[in-house]
Design a protein around this motif. Structure first.
Motif, PDB file in Angstrom:
ATOM      1  N   PHE A  69     -15.407  25.155  23.450  1.00 56.21           N
ATOM      2  CA  PHE A  69     -15.339  25.689  22.214  1.00 56.21           C
ATOM      3  C   PHE A  69     -15.577  24.743  21.174  1.00 56.21           C
ATOM      4  N   GLY A  70     -14.796  23.545  21.157  1.00 57.35           N
ATOM      5  CA  GLY A  70     -15.064  22.451  20.024  1.00 57.35           C
ATOM      6  C   GLY A  70     -16.135  22.019  20.067  1.00 57.35           C
ATOM      7  N   ILE A  71     -16.803  21.811  21.360  1.00 51.00           N
ATOM      8  CA  ILE A  71     -18.201  21.284  21.292  1.00 51.00           C
ATOM      9  C   ILE A  71     -19.240  22.198  20.641  1.00 51.00           C
ATOM     10  N   GLY A  72     -19.057  23.553  20.871  1.00 44.83           N
ATOM     11  CA  GLY A  72     -19.779  24.652  20.230  1.00 44.83           C
ATOM     12  C   GLY A  72     -19.742  24.461  18.753  1.00 44.83           C
ATOM     13  N   ILE A  73     -18.567  24.342  18.214  1.00 41.74           N
ATOM     14  CA  ILE A  73     -18.347  24.212  17.024  1.00 41.74           C
ATOM     15  C   ILE A  73     -19.144  22.948  16.181  1.00 41.74           C
ATOM     16  N   GLN A  74     -18.915  21.891  17.106  1.00 43.86           N
ATOM     17  CA  GLN A  74     -19.872  20.653  16.622  1.00 43.86           C
ATOM     18  C   GLN A  74     -21.281  21.171  16.461  1.00 43.86           C
ATOM     19  N   GLY A  75     -21.824  21.837  17.330  1.00 44.28           N
ATOM     20  CA  GLY A  75     -23.193  22.322  17.373  1.00 44.28           C
ATOM     21  C   GLY A  75     -23.517  23.170  16.162  1.00 44.28           C
ATOM     22  N   LEU A  76     -22.545  24.018  15.786  1.00 41.64           N
ATOM     23  CA  LEU A  76     -22.573  24.755  14.608  1.00 41.64           C
ATOM     24  C   LEU A  76     -22.755  24.244  13.272  1.00 41.64           C
ATOM     25  N   LEU A  77     -21.791  23.210  13.120  1.00 38.64           N
ATOM     26  CA  LEU A  77     -21.467  22.301  12.122  1.00 38.64           C
ATOM     27  C   LEU A  77     -22.903  21.484  11.938  1.00 38.64           C
ATOM     28  N   ALA A  78     -23.451  21.084  12.826  1.00 38.27           N
ATOM     29  CA  ALA A  78     -24.824  20.265  12.725  1.00 38.27           C
ATOM     30  C   ALA A  78     -25.954  21.373  12.402  1.00 38.27           C
ATOM     31  N   ALA A  79     -25.862  22.587  12.756  1.00 34.21           N
ATOM     32  CA  ALA A  79     -26.923  23.183  12.552  1.00 34.21           C
ATOM     33  C   ALA A  79     -26.813  24.093  11.124  1.00 34.21           C
ATOM     34  N   PHE A  80     -25.762  24.138  10.597  1.00 35.09           N
ATOM     35  CA  PHE A  80     -25.347  25.096   9.591  1.00 35.09           C
ATOM     36  C   PHE A  80     -25.071  24.086   8.207  1.00 35.09           C
ATOM     37  N   THR A  81     -24.783  22.684   8.336  1.00 32.64           N
ATOM     38  CA  THR A  81     -24.343  21.916   7.223  1.00 32.64           C
ATOM     39  C   THR A  81     -24.889  20.652   7.198  1.00 32.64           C
TER      40      THR A  81
END
Length: 238
Positions: free
Chosen positions: A218-230
């Motif tokens: 889940f944490g790795i997934g959040i890292q991916g979302l941060l990179a894509a969205f921010t």
């Protein structure tokens, strides 16, 4: 002793039914909570219930709606508590993500334990009911209201964290888009937990392409979302 009103009787029965539902968990579903059994637990007769509900289906519909609206704590309570020490020690955004993700995994993985995880148990049970929200229009409305309340609370929470760490949402996306994606990811792992599936965890070594340390999927997934969205805030940003 004053007689109960119909509303008071209805609430008494629903509260007793909620206790039974939470004891039995999401796997039981509202259909396994029999009105007769609930009435016996609160010392009421069949007549008292059937003056409120015409049949079991109406009772089950109201019980499902009540369960979907039940919260024992604000939506961001667990996450905000988990990261408090990290923020106090000026941790990095990766530290915040790792800690918050681990908190969510612990939260959804221990939902069957009582009383420590009463809120997570309610969350999983409500989530299971929301996946079947097409059953009743009233349940769809209650599910949408619960979702909107969570999205609004987490959008404010994530927005504050992004500002603290000098990041903003990529245009033309919004903080609500990011929050919806986070909700889908978090709820997806919650459904896995309800199925009894374990959560993958990785020990990332120094020098790897991911931040080192112990990471949940889940944490790795959040890292991916941060990179894509921010992106980082720069001088051209208001």
């Amino acid at each position: 002793m004053a007689r109960r009103s119909a509303d008071e009787t209805r609430q008494l029965i629903l509260e007793a039914a909620l206790r039974l539902l939470l004891e039995r968990g999401a796997i039981a579903g509202v259909q396994h909570i029999r009105l007769q059994e609930v009435l016996r637990s609160v010392g009421l007769t069949t007549g008292a219930a059937y003056r409120i509900w015409a049949d079991q289906d109406e009772f089950h519909r109201d019980l499902a709606v009540e369960m979907v609206g039940l919260r024992f704590a604000p939506p961001v309570s667990s996450a905000s508590t988990a990261i408090r020490e990290v923020l106090a020690n000026d941790g990095s955004i990766e530290d915040v993500v790792r800690t918050a993700a681990q908190d969510h995994v612990d939260y959804i993985s221990t939902f069957h334990l009582e009383p420590e995880s009463r809120d997570s148990h309610a969350f999983i049970t409500a989530l299971a009911l929301r996946t079947a929200a097409g059953s009743w229009p009233e349940l769809r409305i209650a599910s949408a209201e619960r979702h909107r309340g969570s999205i609004d609370a987490f959008a404010e929470f994530y927005g504050a964290l992004l500002r603290r760490f000098g990041r903003r949402i990529r245009e033309p996306l919004t903080i609500l888009d990011f929050t919806e994606a986070m909700a889908a990811l978090g709820e997806g792992f919650a459904i896995r937990a309800a199925e009894g599936l374990g959560h993958p965890v990785y020990d990332i070594p120094d020098g790897a392409e991911l931040p080192s340390g112990r990471w949940t999927l889940f944490g790795i997934g959040i890292q991916g979302l941060l990179a894509a969205f921010t992106v980082p805030v720069d001088d051209s940003d208001a």
